[in-house]
Design a protein around this motif. Sequence first.
Motif, PDB file in Angstrom:
ATOM      1  N   ASN A 162      -8.752   9.574   1.109  1.00  0.00           N
ATOM      2  CA  ASN A 162      -9.264   9.814   2.459  1.00  0.00           C
ATOM      3  C   ASN A 162      -9.348  11.315   2.673  1.00  0.00           C
ATOM      4  O   ASN A 162      -8.329  12.003   2.672  1.00  0.00           O
ATOM      5  N   HIS A 163     -10.572  11.795   2.848  1.00  0.00           N
ATOM      6  CA  HIS A 163     -10.814  13.219   3.028  1.00  0.00           C
ATOM      7  C   HIS A 163     -11.065  13.479   4.508  1.00  0.00           C
ATOM      8  O   HIS A 163     -11.931  12.848   5.111  1.00  0.00           O
ATOM      9  N   GLY A 209      -3.105  16.943  13.708  1.00  0.00           N
ATOM     10  CA  GLY A 209      -1.694  16.971  14.069  1.00  0.00           C
ATOM     11  C   GLY A 209      -0.743  16.580  12.963  1.00  0.00           C
ATOM     12  O   GLY A 209       0.456  16.770  13.088  1.00  0.00           O
ATOM     13  N   MET A 210      -1.255  16.072  11.865  1.00  0.00           N
ATOM     14  CA  MET A 210      -0.382  15.608  10.783  1.00  0.00           C
ATOM     15  C   MET A 210       0.085  16.731   9.865  1.00  0.00           C
ATOM     16  O   MET A 210       1.029  16.553   9.117  1.00  0.00           O
ATOM     17  N   GLY A 211      -0.589  17.855   9.875  1.00  0.00           N
ATOM     18  CA  GLY A 211      -0.190  18.964   9.019  1.00  0.00           C
ATOM     19  C   GLY A 211      -0.423  18.719   7.536  1.00  0.00           C
ATOM     20  O   GLY A 211       0.261  19.266   6.693  1.00  0.00           O
ATOM     21  N   CYS A 212      -1.393  17.871   7.207  1.00  0.00           N
ATOM     22  CA  CYS A 212      -1.698  17.623   5.797  1.00  0.00           C
ATOM     23  C   CYS A 212      -3.200  17.688   5.589  1.00  0.00           C
ATOM     24  O   CYS A 212      -3.965  17.741   6.536  1.00  0.00           O
ATOM     25  N   ASP A 213      -3.584  17.697   4.324  1.00  0.00           N
ATOM     26  CA  ASP A 213      -4.997  17.819   3.979  1.00  0.00           C
ATOM     27  C   ASP A 213      -5.569  16.505   3.460  1.00  0.00           C
ATOM     28  O   ASP A 213      -6.688  16.412   3.075  1.00  0.00           O
ATOM     29  N   HIS A 215     -10.821  19.263  -6.568  1.00  0.00           N
ATOM     30  CA  HIS A 215      -9.813  19.056  -7.616  1.00  0.00           C
ATOM     31  C   HIS A 215      -9.192  17.659  -7.498  1.00  0.00           C
ATOM     32  O   HIS A 215      -9.033  16.960  -8.505  1.00  0.00           O
ATOM     33  N   TRP A 216      -8.850  17.272  -6.286  1.00  0.00           N
ATOM     34  CA  TRP A 216      -8.210  15.977  -6.061  1.00  0.00           C
ATOM     35  C   TRP A 216      -9.120  14.840  -6.506  1.00  0.00           C
ATOM     36  O   TRP A 216      -8.681  13.908  -7.178  1.00  0.00           O
ATOM     37  N   LYS A 217     -10.383  14.914  -6.176  1.00  0.00           N
ATOM     38  CA  LYS A 217     -11.317  13.831  -6.511  1.00  0.00           C
ATOM     39  C   LYS A 217     -11.767  13.864  -7.968  1.00  0.00           C
ATOM     40  O   LYS A 217     -11.828  12.822  -8.622  1.00  0.00           O
ATOM     41  N   ASN A 218     -12.081  15.052  -8.490  1.00  0.00           N
ATOM     42  CA  ASN A 218     -12.731  15.135  -9.795  1.00  0.00           C
ATOM     43  C   ASN A 218     -11.807  15.442 -10.967  1.00  0.00           C
ATOM     44  O   ASN A 218     -12.203  15.250 -12.114  1.00  0.00           O
ATOM     45  N   GLU A 219     -10.598  15.926 -10.688  1.00  0.00           N
ATOM     46  CA  GLU A 219      -9.663  16.206 -11.780  1.00  0.00           C
ATOM     47  C   GLU A 219      -8.408  15.322 -11.695  1.00  0.00           C
ATOM     48  O   GLU A 219      -8.032  14.698 -12.673  1.00  0.00           O
ATOM     49  N   HIS A 220      -7.796  15.280 -10.524  1.00  0.00           N
ATOM     50  CA  HIS A 220      -6.566  14.503 -10.381  1.00  0.00           C
ATOM     51  C   HIS A 220      -6.831  12.995 -10.472  1.00  0.00           C
ATOM     52  O   HIS A 220      -6.138  12.286 -11.208  1.00  0.00           O
ATOM     53  N   ALA A 221      -7.801  12.522  -9.721  1.00  0.00           N
ATOM     54  CA  ALA A 221      -8.059  11.079  -9.669  1.00  0.00           C
ATOM     55  C   ALA A 221      -8.332  10.467 -11.047  1.00  0.00           C
ATOM     56  O   ALA A 221      -7.745   9.428 -11.379  1.00  0.00           O
ATOM     57  N   THR A 225       0.845  -1.186   0.000  1.00  0.00           N
ATOM     58  CA  THR A 225       0.000   0.000   0.000  1.00  0.00           C
ATOM     59  C   THR A 225       0.880   1.235   0.000  1.00  0.00           C
ATOM     60  O   THR A 225       1.835   1.312   0.772  1.00  0.00           O
ATOM     61  N   LYS A 226       0.556   2.195  -0.834  1.00  0.00           N
ATOM     62  CA  LYS A 226       1.271   3.466  -0.854  1.00  0.00           C
ATOM     63  C   LYS A 226       0.370   4.506  -0.216  1.00  0.00           C
ATOM     64  O   LYS A 226      -0.776   4.681  -0.633  1.00  0.00           O
ATOM     65  N   PHE A 227       0.883   5.188   0.796  1.00  0.00           N
ATOM     66  CA  PHE A 227       0.173   6.290   1.436  1.00  0.00           C
ATOM     67  C   PHE A 227       0.818   7.583   0.983  1.00  0.00           C
ATOM     68  O   PHE A 227       2.032   7.722   1.052  1.00  0.00           O
ATOM     69  N   CYS A 228       0.020   8.524   0.528  1.00  0.00           N
ATOM     70  CA  CYS A 228       0.509   9.859   0.187  1.00  0.00           C
ATOM     71  C   CYS A 228      -0.200  10.846   1.097  1.00  0.00           C
ATOM     72  O   CYS A 228      -1.430  10.816   1.199  1.00  0.00           O
ATOM     73  N   PHE A 229       0.555  11.697   1.738  1.00  0.00           N
ATOM     74  CA  PHE A 229      -0.002  12.709   2.621  1.00  0.00           C
ATOM     75  C   PHE A 229       0.169  14.048   1.920  1.00  0.00           C
ATOM     76  O   PHE A 229       1.287  14.489   1.679  1.00  0.00           O
ATOM     77  N   LEU A 230      -0.938  14.674   1.576  1.00  0.00           N
ATOM     78  CA  LEU A 230      -0.923  15.841   0.709  1.00  0.00           C
ATOM     79  C   LEU A 230      -1.197  17.122   1.473  1.00  0.00           C
ATOM     80  O   LEU A 230      -2.000  17.144   2.406  1.00  0.00           O
TER      81      LEU A 230
END
Length: 175
Positions: free
Chosen positions: A159-160, A171-175, A137-143, A118-123
Amino acid sequence: YLARRKPPLTREQFLARWRQHARLAMSFMARQNWENVTAYIHFDPVRASGIAGASDDYDAIGWIRFKDVEARKRHIQFAEARAVLEADEDEFFSARVNTTGMVVSETVLREGPSSGVTKFCFLKRKSELSLAEFDDHWKNEHAPLLLKAAPTMQRYVQNHPLSPEKGNAWGMGCD
């Protein structure tokens, strides 16, 4: 949640100690007859050397799936478990897991087996974008672009984040 070990623990010592922590956590989940939690999974990272954009900043990822948001609320109100688990975390984690995680809603965009690697990306979004604009944008254009470019990818999940339980950010500092 992202897990990082306390010095001077080696990665191997940390992972062994984390497994003990998991047994302790699952004992409390069992006392609740698993009414709130449907899965608790440990992901041990493959060392990132040579993988573009990858990081060795963390030693592991913990994933807890709750039945729903209300189940999450019931789960964290089990004060006895929380006190014992936090004391245990203080022994070997560099920070408590409630400060290095986030609660998210899962959006499956390509269904498939969840076994294997599994690859996890924290954006982190650009500062000029609102969270809603970023999510859209992430869901409808990037994906769609990613799914078209990677036809052999077995499964793709986004994961939103839900609203933070305390303060204005996770606490993770990501979106």
